[in-house]
Design an enzyme around this catalytic site. Structure first.
Site, PDB file in Angstrom:
ATOM      1  N   ASP A   3       4.825 -28.706  21.072  1.00 29.13           N
ATOM      2  CA  ASP A   3       3.429 -29.166  21.047  1.00 29.13           C
ATOM      3  C   ASP A   3       2.533 -28.572  22.251  1.00 29.13           C
ATOM      4  OD1 ASP A   3       3.906 -30.452  18.580  1.00 29.13           O
ATOM      5  OD2 ASP A   3       4.471 -32.645  19.714  1.00 29.13           O
ATOM      6  N   ARG A  57     -13.634  -9.327   3.123  1.00 31.26           N
ATOM      7  CA  ARG A  57     -13.814  -9.278   1.705  1.00 31.26           C
ATOM      8  C   ARG A  57     -14.216 -10.776   1.229  1.00 31.26           C
ATOM      9  NH1 ARG A  57      -9.047  -5.612  -0.684  1.00 31.26           N
ATOM     10  NH2 ARG A  57      -9.842  -3.750   0.467  1.00 31.26           N
ATOM     11  N   ARG A  93      -7.761  -5.367   6.532  1.00 34.09           N
ATOM     12  CA  ARG A  93      -9.191  -5.250   6.415  1.00 34.09           C
ATOM     13  C   ARG A  93      -9.683  -6.378   4.958  1.00 34.09           C
ATOM     14  NH1 ARG A  93      -7.315  -1.015   3.433  1.00 34.09           N
ATOM     15  NH2 ARG A  93      -8.344  -0.499   1.460  1.00 34.09           N
ATOM     16  N   HIS A 104       0.107   1.610   5.423  1.00 33.57           N
ATOM     17  CA  HIS A 104      -0.760   2.831   6.073  1.00 33.57           C
ATOM     18  C   HIS A 104      -0.092   2.958   7.514  1.00 33.57           C
ATOM     19  CE1 HIS A 104      -4.476   1.417   3.573  1.00 33.57           C
ATOM     20  NE2 HIS A 104      -3.423   2.064   2.922  1.00 33.57           N
ATOM     21  N   TYR A 130      -1.295  -5.751   1.406  1.00 29.38           N
ATOM     22  CA  TYR A 130      -0.809  -5.048   0.526  1.00 29.38           C
ATOM     23  C   TYR A 130       0.748  -5.609   0.344  1.00 29.38           C
ATOM     24  CZ  TYR A 130      -3.893  -1.034   1.135  1.00 29.38           C
ATOM     25  OH  TYR A 130      -4.997  -0.279   1.175  1.00 29.38           O
ATOM     26  N   ASN A 155     -12.278   7.057  -3.835  1.00 30.84           N
ATOM     27  CA  ASN A 155     -10.975   6.652  -3.335  1.00 30.84           C
ATOM     28  C   ASN A 155     -10.184   6.860  -4.518  1.00 30.84           C
ATOM     29  OD1 ASN A 155      -8.937   5.022  -2.559  1.00 30.84           O
ATOM     30  ND2 ASN A 155      -9.901   3.369  -1.754  1.00 30.84           N
TER      31      ASN A 155
END
Length: 800
Positions: free
Chosen positions: A551, A344, A340, A277, A286, A156
């Site tokens: 509500d 993680r 994504r 992206h 990001y 990468n």
């Protein structure tokens, strides 16, 4: 510091003084100190050192600061495990790969973590000469064996040009006085080999955009400080605004600006949306990293010749207020805008919100007056309302010093957010009430469904198929291993074909449908939202609406069909903080065992303890499941996930539309955080009535005030409203005033024409582009929606 051509020490100081209080100041510096530091490389290194360590602001007598220093030391102890420069296969025993580039970045990050503790007074590692020598040997090992002009990059690009470079720069600043000229030269040459210019990145030297641009600029800036290079700092300053005067890649300008220049698609939009992206919503990924890095850069350059003076810097206020505040729910960033990163393990537990708070803390000194007060009020609220993750007990020393100063200020906290906010540029909506928050995730021909690259987020198939995230008092609901253990084929709110696609199937896909969005009444928590669902990988289609009326959320579906497969609409899928949480079905308790599964017959109301109520004005056949789900993080993330099994309890409710349905639908009222008594009462007298549910229009009316909310999928009529095509409309009556809000969720129509069959009304106020003319039955409202990208237009009428 070597100034840029044409600059002198005198002009630098004059420019800084002219900027006055508007300049962003380092957290530890007064204005006078900031100006005096201009042009001094040692002073700029000192600024970055302070951002990393807390600097002179660390008061060891303060228990909270002492705890932060201790955390820094513990982090270094953990990072140092396995550090062995005598190894030949890797600096760390668990980071030996020459195929996975994140092993390079993680090695440098560990060195920077250890160097931070070495530089922070009060840690066990502070000033330790043996540790210093080990760190220097570690840096040498990485430069000799992994990183620099003599090494070919692999995997990468981000790791080589950004991740590793950022960490190595930080380590170099922290160890600067110990490096020596030769080693310093090797470090700066290695970083410049991969990242020589703030305008470009990747092996093919693409123009960097969005968060990548700010990351790359940060790498170049700190490297320039280490090399005493003013010309490079000037390029960094200019890169934040422009590329060679084109305006096409400005970080600070909104992508939907109207000055005739074209944005790249990546970055912030004026409605608060952030895309990276190309078409992925990414405020919580990001976007937060862009804000974080920019706040550091502004601190570094403040008061110098290289300070950022672009007027678009004022847009940062909108980023914070419109792009982050509505997407924070008591310390959690809504997963629909985290990409994504949800897959993680390190990003659960409200970690992303911590990054946002730290960034805004750094911004406050540079935005004087009302904006500083607004940021202060927000930060105070964000810190106070997150009782799951104590910000003061987890943040870094420098941010803690800044936070303690903010908390002690006279500006009061903002208070809980009560608002309905839509982000039409990324097909997302957020609804905030005092007792809950709710997020809706859609996608369209304009926006991708989900991201799964680098072997991450492998089960994100349905994240934008109408997923509804409910945030209640259970602040850890979407943490504590939610994403690996939740059934990814039954996310709440979604309509799906039963079954599990292949890993990462359909990622980075737009829909064939244009209709996604809605309308909102300003200053209220009233909004209509919807999407035309055209599912990836199947013939599934349908129309889905959410009418957020304070509500109550009225959920409506129609036209649901597929040529094959069993189709389901998921009412709820809840991770239970209490495995024995009571589920009442029409007042009768369901079994609490984890192996319970049942067809519930025709149901009028359901209540789940700790979550809220669900009312079905049209008795509906539901299915229920209570189960323990076991999974590993590696199942959804091959890059960062572990193989350790985790188990969590879940309660799922769904409506089964059957095999290969045609023209199926649904209607229920979701009452988040409602009591059993309120849910039962609303089942007897629903607060919202279904007015229309067809393939032309969905519409509901609120009983209390007659408010009418409608999503028109095509030309059609809903009681007194007739529309000429796709639109989203709200009509609210208050005394002698009637407010109409409308939008074009397809973002394609030049205009929307709406006939309102209510006589005796005249225009009191109107947004630009909307007008009304009298008809025999009432008014014809014509709205110019071209170029609005789904934004709402408002019209206020009064009875004559």
């Amino acid at each position: 510091m070597n100034p840029a051509k044409g600059a002198t020490r005198r002009t630098v100081l004059a420019g800084a003084a002219a900027l006055g209080a508007a300049v962003t100041l380092p957290l530890s510096l007064t204005p006078t100190a900031a100006y005096a530091a201009a042009g001094d490389a040692a002073a700029l290194r000192g600024r970055w050192h302070t951002l990393l360590t807390g600097g002179a602001g660390l008061d060891p007598s303060d228990e909270r600061i002492a705890a932060a220093v201790a955390r820094t030391g513990r982090a270094a102890t953990t990072a140092a495990k396995g550090l062995d420069p005598s190894r030949t296969d890797g600096l760390f025993a668990d980071l030996t790969s020459t195929a996975l580039s994140n092993h390079v970045t993680t090695s440098f990050k560990r060195l920077a973590t250890i160097a931070t503790a070495w530089a922070v007074p009060g840690t066990p590692q502070h000033g330790d000469t043996t540790l210093r020598d080990l760190l220097l040997a570690g840096v040498d090992w990485m430069l000799t064996n992994r990183y620099g002009p003599g090494h070919t990059r692999f995997d990468n690009d981000w790791d080589w040009e950004i991740g590793s470079a950022l960490a190595l720069n930080d380590a170099a600043v922290l160890l600067y006085d110990e490096l020596g000229a030769e080693r310093l030269g090797r470090i700066t040459e290695a970083v410049r080999h991969y990242t020589p210019d703030p305008n470009l990145w990747r092996a093919d030297r693409q123009i960097a955009t969005g968060a990548n641009r700010v990351w790359v600029s940060t790498v170049v800036a700190v490297n320039a400080v280490l090399r005493d290079d003013g010309d490079s700092l000037a390029r960094v300053r200019d890169a934040l605004s422009d590329v060679e005067g084109s305006g096409a890649n400005s970080v600070l300008a909104f992508n939907d600006r109207t000055d005739g220049t074209a944005g790249t698609g990546e970055g912030f939009y004026s409605d608060g949306s952030f895309l990276q992206h190309y078409k992925h919503p990414y405020n919580g990924g990001y976007g937060k990293e862009l804000l974080n890095s920019l706040s550091r850069l502004l601190n570094l350059l403040a008061g110098t010749e290289w300070r950022v003076t672009d007027p678009d810097l004022d847009n940062v206020r909108s980023w914070v207020v419109d792009g982050f505040d509505p997407l924070l729910a008591r310390g959690d960033v809504m997963a629909s805008v985290c990409g994504r990163e949800i897959a993680r393990p390190s990003k659960q537990g409200h970690a992303s919100a911590q990054t946002v708070i730290e960034a805004v803390l750094r911004l406050i000194p540079g935005f004087p007056g009302d904006t500083a007060d607004e940021f202060t009020a927000l930060v105070k609220q964000w810190i106070a309302e997150d009782t799951y993750r104590d910000f003061l007990a987890v943040t870094d020393p420098a941010s803690l010093v800044a936070a303690l100063g903010i908390i002690g200020s006279a500006v009061p906290a903002r208070g809980p957010l009560v608002a309905h906010k839509q982000h039409p540029r990324m097909d997302k909506a957020a609804h905030h009430r005092p007792s809950f928050a709710l997020g809706i995730s859609a996608y369209s021909s304009r926006i991708y469904n989900y991201e799964s690259i680098q072997n991450e987020n492998l089960h994100g198939w349905h994240l934008s198929d109408g997923m509804v995230q409910l945030y209640t008092g259970d602040l850890g609901h979407y943490s504590e291993d939610y994403w690996p253990t939740v059934d990814p084929a039954r996310l709440p709110g979604t309509t799906v074909v039963a079954g599990r696609p292949a890993d990462a199937a359909g990622q980075r896909t737009t829909s064939t449908a244009d209709w996604a969005g809605g309308t909102a009444l300003p200053g209220t928590t009233l909004g209509a939202y919807g999407m035309e669902l055209r599912a990836y990988g199947s013939t599934l289609h349908g129309l889905k609406s959410w009418f957020c009326l304070d509500d109550v959320i009225a959920c409506v579906g129609s036209g649901i069909g597929a040529e094959s497969g069993t189709v389901e609409t998921v009412v709820e899928n809840r991770k239970l903080s209490d495995p024995a949480a009571a589920l009442l079905v029409d007042g009768s308790p369901a079994p609490t065992g984890t192996d319970w599964s049942a067809e519930l017959g025709t149901v009028r109301w359901v209540h789940l303890e700790g979550t809220g109520g669900y009312v079905f004005p049209e008795p509906t056949a539901l299915r229920g499941l209570r189960e323990e789900r076991t999974a590993t993080w590696r199942e959804i993330n091959l890059k960062y996930g572990t193989d350790t099994p985790v188990t969590r309890p879940y309660l799922t409710l769904w409506q089964d539309h059957g095999a290969a349905p045609a023209g199926a639908g649904y209607f229920w009222l979701q009452a988040p955080a409602a009591s059993v008594a309120r849910t039962r009462r609303w089942s007897a007298a629903p607060p919202v009535e279904l007015v229309a549910r067809s393939t032309a229009v969905h519409a509901v009316r609120r009983a209390a005030d007659g408010l009418l909310a409608a999503n028109f999928w095509a030309a059609g009529t809903a009681q007194e409203l007739t529309c000429d095509g796709p639109a989203s409309v709200l009509v609210r009556n208050e005394g002698r005033t009637l407010t109409v809000a409308l939008s074009d969720p397809t973002q394609l129509r030049p205009s929307v024409v709406l006939d309102l069959a209510r006589p005796g009304l005249t225009v009191a106020a109107a947004d630009p582009g909307i007008r009304a003319t009298a008809t025999r039955r009432g008014l014809r409202i014509t709205a110019d929606t071209s170029g609005l990208h789904g934004a709402t237009l408002n019209l206020t009428l009064k009875r004559s």
